[in-house]
Enzyme design. Sequence first.
Site, PDB file in Angstrom:
ATOM      1  N   CYS A   1     -41.929-121.950 -58.405  1.00 56.08           N
ATOM      2  CA  CYS A   1     -42.837-123.076 -58.220  1.00 56.08           C
ATOM      3  C   CYS A   1     -43.162-123.786 -59.541  1.00 56.08           C
ATOM      4  CB  CYS A   1     -44.069-122.604 -57.446  1.00 56.08           C
ATOM      5  SG  CYS A   1     -44.796-123.947 -56.499  1.00 56.08           S
TER       6      CYS A   1
ATOM      7  N   HIS B   1     -42.981-119.199 -53.209  1.00 61.08           N
ATOM      8  CA  HIS B   1     -43.575-118.022 -53.859  1.00 61.08           C
ATOM      9  C   HIS B   1     -43.045-116.729 -53.236  1.00 61.08           C
ATOM     10  CE1 HIS B   1     -46.893-119.815 -56.306  1.00 61.08           C
ATOM     11  NE2 HIS B   1     -46.623-120.840 -55.508  1.00 61.08           N
TER      12      HIS B   1
ATOM     13  N   GLU C   1     -43.005-113.880 -54.382  1.00 60.88           N
ATOM     14  CA  GLU C   1     -43.871-112.732 -54.725  1.00 60.88           C
ATOM     15  C   GLU C   1     -45.017-112.581 -53.728  1.00 60.88           C
ATOM     16  OE1 GLU C   1     -43.833-115.608 -56.059  1.00 60.88           O
ATOM     17  OE2 GLU C   1     -45.851-116.261 -56.606  1.00 60.88           O
TER      18      GLU C   1
HETATM   19  N1  GLN Z   1     -48.350-128.169 -57.868  1.00 58.89           N
HETATM   20  C1  GLN Z   1     -48.088-127.282 -58.979  1.00 58.89           C
HETATM   21  C2  GLN Z   1     -47.528-128.074 -60.174  1.00 58.89           C
HETATM   22  O1  GLN Z   1     -47.272-129.210 -60.051  1.00 58.89           O
HETATM   23  C3  GLN Z   1     -47.133-126.169 -58.593  1.00 58.89           C
HETATM   24  C4  GLN Z   1     -47.749-125.333 -57.487  1.00 58.89           C
HETATM   25  C5  GLN Z   1     -47.411-123.899 -57.528  1.00 58.89           C
HETATM   26  O2  GLN Z   1     -46.934-123.342 -58.523  1.00 58.89           O
HETATM   27  N2  GLN Z   1     -47.734-123.233 -56.448  1.00 58.89           N
HETATM   28  O3  GLN Z   1     -47.356-127.553 -61.213  1.00 58.89           O
END
Ligand code: GLN
Length: 194
Positions: free
Chosen positions: A83, A174, A176
């Site tokens: 992410c 995610h 994890e």
């Molecule tokens: N929206 C976050 C970003 O732009 C990422 C979200 C996440 O890691 N769950 O960095």
Amino acid sequence: MMTEKPTCIGVLAIQGDSDAHAAAFAGLGIATKPVKTASELAQVTSLVLPGGESTAMLRLLRRDGLDIALRDFVHTRPVLATCAGCILLAREVCNPHQESFAALDISIERNAYGRQNDSAILPVETTLPGGPMEAVFIRAPRILKTGAKVETLATRDGYPVLVREGKILAATFHPELSDDRRVHEAFLEMLRES
Ligand code: GLN
């Protein structure tokens, strides 16, 4: 004769959900080390960049001067990025434009799913053995383009959500946070290969 350091997985622990990655690897019998400083980064041979907030991570990395050591690390060592971590590694970031380490040849759009759909748990198609995988998306980005050397390992609505390029494995979700450990196992397999 050169002696190679024993394999040691670090988890970047300055912001975001580093503990859940440590717990995921612990569940597979693998110990990890939290990484908060450049000297801690020098002690590990591979790294997890967790989810969280990429803008905040960048700010903290710069404040501590860890960004310089990290830039070098992600271009040479095995990295599992999820992410926000995936956003940090991208070649190009939009919505809005943001600096990144450009270690993974993808274009990525932050917060790509709008307010109503920004978090979801969905089955995604994957080429990893075992059929569709439950994926937890939280304010997830969307990979818009991948370079020729990037392999897509899972998709959501036709867009890549799990990709590999060389020593980097990166997910927009995610892994994890679900019980399915195939992504962490795939990373361990990459470590054995390298
Ligand atoms: N929206 C976050 C970003 O732009 C990422 C979200 C996440 O890691 N769950 O960095």
